[in-house]
Design a protein around this motif. Structure first.
Motif, PDB file in Angstrom:
ATOM      1  N   PRO A 172       0.833  -1.208   0.000  1.00 54.99           N
ATOM      2  CA  PRO A 172       0.000   0.000   0.000  1.00 54.99           C
ATOM      3  C   PRO A 172       0.865   1.254   0.000  1.00 54.99           C
ATOM      4  O   PRO A 172       1.906   1.308   0.660  1.00 54.99           O
ATOM      5  CB  PRO A 172      -0.802  -0.120   1.303  1.00 54.99           C
ATOM      6  N   SER A 173       0.423   2.246  -0.758  1.00 56.42           N
ATOM      7  CA  SER A 173       1.177   3.497  -0.855  1.00 56.42           C
ATOM      8  C   SER A 173       0.606   4.591   0.032  1.00 56.42           C
ATOM      9  O   SER A 173       1.203   5.652   0.168  1.00 56.42           O
ATOM     10  CB  SER A 173       1.187   3.984  -2.312  1.00 56.42           C
ATOM     11  N   GLN A 174      -0.570   4.352   0.633  1.00 53.66           N
ATOM     12  CA  GLN A 174      -1.186   5.375   1.466  1.00 53.66           C
ATOM     13  C   GLN A 174      -0.372   5.600   2.734  1.00 53.66           C
ATOM     14  O   GLN A 174       0.220   4.680   3.292  1.00 53.66           O
ATOM     15  CB  GLN A 174      -2.623   4.956   1.829  1.00 53.66           C
ATOM     16  N   ALA A 175      -0.354   6.838   3.194  1.00 52.84           N
ATOM     17  CA  ALA A 175       0.428   7.197   4.375  1.00 52.84           C
ATOM     18  C   ALA A 175      -0.271   6.746   5.655  1.00 52.84           C
ATOM     19  O   ALA A 175      -1.458   6.418   5.652  1.00 52.84           O
ATOM     20  CB  ALA A 175       0.643   8.710   4.400  1.00 52.84           C
ATOM     21  N   ASP A 176       0.482   6.744   6.744  1.00 52.61           N
ATOM     22  CA  ASP A 176      -0.052   6.445   8.084  1.00 52.61           C
ATOM     23  C   ASP A 176      -0.676   5.068   8.172  1.00 52.61           C
ATOM     24  O   ASP A 176      -1.706   4.871   8.827  1.00 52.61           O
ATOM     25  CB  ASP A 176      -1.074   7.513   8.508  1.00 52.61           C
ATOM     26  N   LEU A 177      -0.051   4.088   7.505  1.00 51.17           N
ATOM     27  CA  LEU A 177      -0.530   2.713   7.575  1.00 51.17           C
ATOM     28  C   LEU A 177       0.546   1.817   8.172  1.00 51.17           C
ATOM     29  O   LEU A 177       1.734   1.979   7.895  1.00 51.17           O
ATOM     30  CB  LEU A 177      -0.895   2.183   6.185  1.00 51.17           C
ATOM     31  N   ILE A 178       0.110   0.877   8.990  1.00 49.15           N
ATOM     32  CA  ILE A 178       0.980  -0.216   9.421  1.00 49.15           C
ATOM     33  C   ILE A 178       0.823  -1.324   8.390  1.00 49.15           C
ATOM     34  O   ILE A 178      -0.294  -1.705   8.053  1.00 49.15           O
ATOM     35  CB  ILE A 178       0.589  -0.709  10.818  1.00 49.15           C
ATOM     36  N   ARG A 179       1.909  -1.812   7.869  1.00 46.62           N
ATOM     37  CA  ARG A 179       1.833  -2.817   6.800  1.00 46.62           C
ATOM     38  C   ARG A 179       2.763  -3.988   7.107  1.00 46.62           C
ATOM     39  O   ARG A 179       3.819  -3.806   7.726  1.00 46.62           O
ATOM     40  CB  ARG A 179       2.165  -2.183   5.458  1.00 46.62           C
ATOM     41  N   LYS A 180       2.348  -5.167   6.686  1.00 49.25           N
ATOM     42  CA  LYS A 180       3.154  -6.373   6.900  1.00 49.25           C
ATOM     43  C   LYS A 180       3.051  -7.267   5.673  1.00 49.25           C
ATOM     44  O   LYS A 180       1.946  -7.559   5.201  1.00 49.25           O
ATOM     45  CB  LYS A 180       2.668  -7.142   8.130  1.00 49.25           C
ATOM     46  N   ARG A 181       4.191  -7.675   5.167  1.00 53.66           N
ATOM     47  CA  ARG A 181       4.187  -8.603   4.030  1.00 53.66           C
ATOM     48  C   ARG A 181       3.836  -9.998   4.518  1.00 53.66           C
ATOM     49  O   ARG A 181       4.449 -10.511   5.465  1.00 53.66           O
ATOM     50  CB  ARG A 181       5.542  -8.604   3.331  1.00 53.66           C
ATOM     51  N   LEU A 182       2.851 -10.617   3.883  1.00 49.34           N
ATOM     52  CA  LEU A 182       2.347 -11.909   4.329  1.00 49.34           C
ATOM     53  C   LEU A 182       2.944 -13.084   3.561  1.00 49.34           C
ATOM     54  O   LEU A 182       3.338 -14.091   4.130  1.00 49.34           O
ATOM     55  CB  LEU A 182       0.824 -11.955   4.180  1.00 49.34           C
ATOM     56  N   MET A 183       2.977 -12.966   2.242  1.00 51.18           N
ATOM     57  CA  MET A 183       3.371 -14.086   1.396  1.00 51.18           C
ATOM     58  C   MET A 183       3.600 -13.553  -0.017  1.00 51.18           C
ATOM     59  O   MET A 183       3.433 -12.353  -0.278  1.00 51.18           O
ATOM     60  CB  MET A 183       2.273 -15.161   1.379  1.00 51.18           C
ATOM     61  N   SER A 184       3.966 -14.446  -0.902  1.00 56.10           N
ATOM     62  CA  SER A 184       4.102 -14.103  -2.318  1.00 56.10           C
ATOM     63  C   SER A 184       3.257 -15.067  -3.137  1.00 56.10           C
ATOM     64  O   SER A 184       3.085 -16.235  -2.762  1.00 56.10           O
ATOM     65  CB  SER A 184       5.562 -14.176  -2.763  1.00 56.10           C
ATOM     66  N   VAL A 185       2.752 -14.583  -4.238  1.00 56.25           N
ATOM     67  CA  VAL A 185       1.902 -15.376  -5.127  1.00 56.25           C
ATOM     68  C   VAL A 185       2.462 -15.275  -6.541  1.00 56.25           C
ATOM     69  O   VAL A 185       3.029 -14.249  -6.920  1.00 56.25           O
ATOM     70  CB  VAL A 185       0.450 -14.844  -5.091  1.00 56.25           C
ATOM     71  N   ARG A 186       2.322 -16.324  -7.304  1.00 53.60           N
ATOM     72  CA  ARG A 186       2.642 -16.286  -8.735  1.00 53.60           C
ATOM     73  C   ARG A 186       1.447 -16.795  -9.517  1.00 53.60           C
ATOM     74  O   ARG A 186       0.734 -17.701  -9.074  1.00 53.60           O
ATOM     75  CB  ARG A 186       3.876 -17.145  -9.050  1.00 53.60           C
ATOM     76  N   MET A 187       1.202 -16.227 -10.661  1.00 50.89           N
ATOM     77  CA  MET A 187       0.154 -16.686 -11.553  1.00 50.89           C
ATOM     78  C   MET A 187       0.715 -17.825 -12.408  1.00 50.89           C
ATOM     79  O   MET A 187       1.827 -17.732 -12.947  1.00 50.89           O
ATOM     80  CB  MET A 187      -0.339 -15.544 -12.448  1.00 50.89           C
ATOM     81  N   CYS A 188      -0.076 -18.910 -12.519  1.00 49.79           N
ATOM     82  CA  CYS A 188       0.394 -20.127 -13.187  1.00 49.79           C
ATOM     83  C   CYS A 188      -0.706 -20.683 -14.092  1.00 49.79           C
ATOM     84  O   CYS A 188      -1.830 -20.163 -14.125  1.00 49.79           O
ATOM     85  CB  CYS A 188       0.764 -21.181 -12.141  1.00 49.79           C
ATOM     86  N   LEU A 189      -0.372 -21.758 -14.786  1.00 53.12           N
ATOM     87  CA  LEU A 189      -1.343 -22.433 -15.646  1.00 53.12           C
ATOM     88  C   LEU A 189      -1.925 -23.644 -14.929  1.00 53.12           C
ATOM     89  O   LEU A 189      -1.196 -24.446 -14.336  1.00 53.12           O
ATOM     90  CB  LEU A 189      -0.687 -22.879 -16.953  1.00 53.12           C
ATOM     91  N   PHE A 190      -3.256 -23.769 -14.991  1.00 57.94           N
ATOM     92  CA  PHE A 190      -3.970 -24.878 -14.353  1.00 57.94           C
ATOM     93  C   PHE A 190      -4.957 -25.501 -15.325  1.00 57.94           C
ATOM     94  O   PHE A 190      -5.491 -24.823 -16.212  1.00 57.94           O
ATOM     95  CB  PHE A 190      -4.752 -24.399 -13.130  1.00 57.94           C
ATOM     96  N   ALA A 191      -5.217 -26.782 -15.113  1.00 59.07           N
ATOM     97  CA  ALA A 191      -6.295 -27.483 -15.822  1.00 59.07           C
ATOM     98  C   ALA A 191      -6.930 -28.458 -14.843  1.00 59.07           C
ATOM     99  O   ALA A 191      -6.334 -28.807 -13.812  1.00 59.07           O
ATOM    100  CB  ALA A 191      -5.758 -28.221 -17.041  1.00 59.07           C
ATOM    101  N   SER A 192      -8.141 -28.905 -15.150  1.00 60.21           N
ATOM    102  CA  SER A 192      -8.811 -29.869 -14.262  1.00 60.21           C
ATOM    103  C   SER A 192      -8.342 -31.291 -14.566  1.00 60.21           C
ATOM    104  O   SER A 192      -7.824 -31.578 -15.656  1.00 60.21           O
ATOM    105  CB  SER A 192     -10.322 -29.782 -14.454  1.00 60.21           C
ATOM    106  N   ARG A 193      -8.520 -32.169 -13.599  1.00 59.81           N
ATOM    107  CA  ARG A 193      -8.155 -33.572 -13.808  1.00 59.81           C
ATOM    108  C   ARG A 193      -8.919 -34.165 -14.991  1.00 59.81           C
ATOM    109  O   ARG A 193      -8.369 -34.899 -15.811  1.00 59.81           O
ATOM    110  CB  ARG A 193      -8.452 -34.382 -12.549  1.00 59.81           C
ATOM    111  N   THR A 194     -10.205 -33.842 -15.063  1.00 59.74           N
ATOM    112  CA  THR A 194     -11.036 -34.378 -16.150  1.00 59.74           C
ATOM    113  C   THR A 194     -10.539 -33.889 -17.502  1.00 59.74           C
ATOM    114  O   THR A 194     -10.461 -34.653 -18.476  1.00 59.74           O
ATOM    115  CB  THR A 194     -12.503 -33.960 -15.936  1.00 59.74           C
ATOM    116  N   TYR A 195     -10.203 -32.602 -17.563  1.00 56.62           N
ATOM    117  CA  TYR A 195      -9.717 -32.042 -18.831  1.00 56.62           C
ATOM    118  C   TYR A 195      -8.415 -32.708 -19.243  1.00 56.62           C
ATOM    119  O   TYR A 195      -8.216 -33.056 -20.422  1.00 56.62           O
ATOM    120  CB  TYR A 195      -9.519 -30.537 -18.687  1.00 56.62           C
TER     121      TYR A 195
END
Length: 298
Positions: A147-170
């Motif tokens: 967050p870029s807004q001022a007067d905030l307490i911030r904590k990094r929780l985790m990281s995410v990546r976008m990936c490719l998925f398909a269903s088992r049936t597919y």
């Protein structure tokens, strides 16, 4: 303006009846009626249409009811915050996060928070728009960038990546494409490039679109993308955290992924000592720890 009259008007508008409002307020019907008439005279406006089955708000009454509803909500929130210094967390907590993360990761885990703090009232606002925490549009936020807004307490929780998925049936029906050049043999399901989303995800979608995929389904949020994948419509671009909770989703082509997306929790400095904020923050951190542990064990 007399607050007692406004309070009585609000009760009548909410109940749709002088009698029911009187029962709630422990007042006689005639006392309630006198206060409403006095308020109408003060405003020089008719607030209710009166008929045999009850009361219906006029246009002017609707305007006033919207105002009193907002006032009472603010008073309830203020009362909860004043009492928030007590030992237990309770009252309303307004949480904002993205539609995808909120519906697919956060909501399925909220039972742990409610089990520990049953008197919490979570108001979950799922939208891509970044709400203004210092202006109190929400109490706490989970966002896919710092967050870029001022007067905030911030904590990094985790990281995410976008990936490719398909269903088992597919995948039982269609083989995994050996390379991106073969992606044209499948339908691509992804967020619409023009919709609000994290930049890393949008960049990956643009790269995939460059492989001349003839059949595409675009949705304006990740929840819709996931439903398309689970409905065996094709290969979808989704956040990597879904693999843990949705076992019918299979990640394919692990070499294809977006750059890292940081996930931050933030809240206003003035809520530093809030028991409700602390309860939510600790809950999220505990769930992140459990999530990481399961990833290591897989």
């Amino acid at each position: 303006m007399d607050w007692d009259k406004l309070r009585i008007f609000h009760a009548v508008a909410d109940a749709g009846s002088l009698t029911h409002a009187g029962d709630r307020l422990h007042l006689s019907q005639s006392a309630v009626s006198r206060q409403v008439r006095a308020l109408e005279e003060q405003l020089n406006a008719t607030l209710f249409h009166r008929h045999a089955r009850g009361l219906i708000l006029t246009e002017q009454g609707e305007l006033l009811f919207d105002a009193t509803r907002a006032m009472i909500k603010r008073l309830d929130t203020a009362t909860a915050r004043i009492r928030d210094s007590e030992e237990e967390a309770f009252g309303e907590l307004r949480v904002t996060t993205t539609t995808g993360f909120g519906s697919l990761w956060l909501v399925p885990r909220l039972s742990a928070l409610y089990n520990k703090y049953p008197e919490l009232k979570i108001d979950l606002m799922l939208e891509e728009r970044v709400l203004n925490l210092p202006m109190r549009e929400a109490d706490v936020a989970i966002r896919m960038k710092e967050p870029s807004q001022a007067d905030l307490i911030r904590k990094r929780l985790m990281s995410v990546r976008m990936c490719l998925f398909a269903s088992r049936t597919y995948l039982a029906r269609c083989s995994v494409p050996p390379s991106l050049e073969n992606l044209a043999e499948h339908r691509l399901i992804c967020q619409n490039p023009s919709s609000a989303q994290v930049g890393a995800g949008a960049a990956l979608v643009q790269e995939l679109m460059g492989h001349d995929v003839p059949s595409v389904l675009t949705v304006n949020n990740y929840f819709g993308v996931m439903q398309g994948v689970l409905s065996n419509l094709g290969i979808g671009v989704l956040p990597d955290y879904l693999a843990q909770d949705f076992h019918d989703l299979i990640r394919i082509m692990p070499e294809v992924e977006s750059s890292e997306v940081p996930v931050f929790l933030a809240y206003p400095e003035e809520l530093r000592h809030s028991k409700r904020i602390a309860a939510f923050r600790d809950f999220v951190q505990d769930e992140i720890i459990a999530y990481r542990k399961q990833l290591r064990e897989q």
